[in-house]
Design an enzyme around this catalytic site. Sequence first.
Site: not given
Ligand SMILES: Cc1ncc(COP(=O)(O)O)c(C=O)c1O
Length: 388
Positions: A46, A145, A267, A315
Amino acid sequence: MNMTINRQTVSGGASGYLTIDLGALRDNYLLLKAKAPASITSAVVKANAYGLGADMVAPVLYDAGCRHFFVAHMDEAIALRLRLAGDAQIFVLNGLQPGNETSCTAMNITPVLNCLEQIAQWSAHAAALRQVLPAAIQIDTGMSRLGLAPIELDALKAEPARLRGIAISYLMSHLACADEPESPLNESQLAVMREASDMFPGTPVCLANSGGVFLGADYHNALMRPGIALYGGAPSTLRPNPMKPVVRLDVAVIQTRTVPTDTLVGYGGTFRASAETRLATIAAGYADGLPRSLSNRGAAYFNGIRLPIAGRVSMDSISLDITALPAGSLTHGSLVQLIGPDQSLEALAEDAGTISYEILTGLGQRYRRTYIQPDRAVVTGETINADE
Ligand SMILES: Cc1ncc(COP(=O)(O)O)c(C=O)c1O
């Protein structure tokens, strides 16, 4: 570091160089897989593979044997689907948004169903298509969550017909403290997961993120779901990092100067030179993902020597105190190291008061990106001999 590119000066006019070692990425995948040979190891790609480029990362993982990929959003899943062969399974962690049902079935994308509403949506879609459709179901085991709350699990138990038309490919949950092996929350989440999985006999379980892979066999289950460890991040806060570094960041010096005692820098004038000081300004700032919280705290490195950040991060630039270096060793066009053998991703993140995930996903788009393929061929950016 596995990576053999050792840059000292700019080339091709770029001001910052992000080098991504896909060979180390592959090795990290294989290392995680070897930790649990009886489980399947998936990859969390992701957020554009944690900022490193899903288009480049995912095919390397596929070639290493990975067939299960997790993204957060549907758009990420569609982009990945176009990049990977049909036998790659792609899961959308953030759930089934209303209206995404058709895209899921058309593109062979598996939703993670996070609540009863999404289960109803998917079941209705299956009925409309007169098909049985795959889905992962996420249980909230203690992070509050995403995933089915205990009361929703009870509702499913009371009325199993709610799952009509759904083939549960995995029952999953996410660990809140897997990077802290001593946390009691790990065992408590595992216990809740086991209880929940009793409701779905024979359904494969998916629980372990990177930290979970190192919590022992109880946490491995059918499918593991690591992210950060693939990209070289430390899976645990307590143990030395066993993963190979994947990312290196070098940034160009764009000006040097010598200032007298009491000169203010940057700054807000938050840095005051306590003696005659040599400064170098480098060509990256918070717009490039170097957090402002590194102001007067973080550092870059040159030839192994720490060069503290003087004043606030701007920046597009940062001032470094280079007084520790021999005069003339660092000049306009030299490169200093922000992430690499002298400063790990974790060390930079710690100085910034954040975590490696935030540094990686925030890495800017203005760097010249170079990918070193597992066969050591160099892709994109520029022509550099990988053995240079
Ligand atoms: C639902 C879920 N699974 C797996 C992972 C992977 O976690 P990690 O990067 O700590 O291995 C994440 C990462 O945020 C996650 O949100």
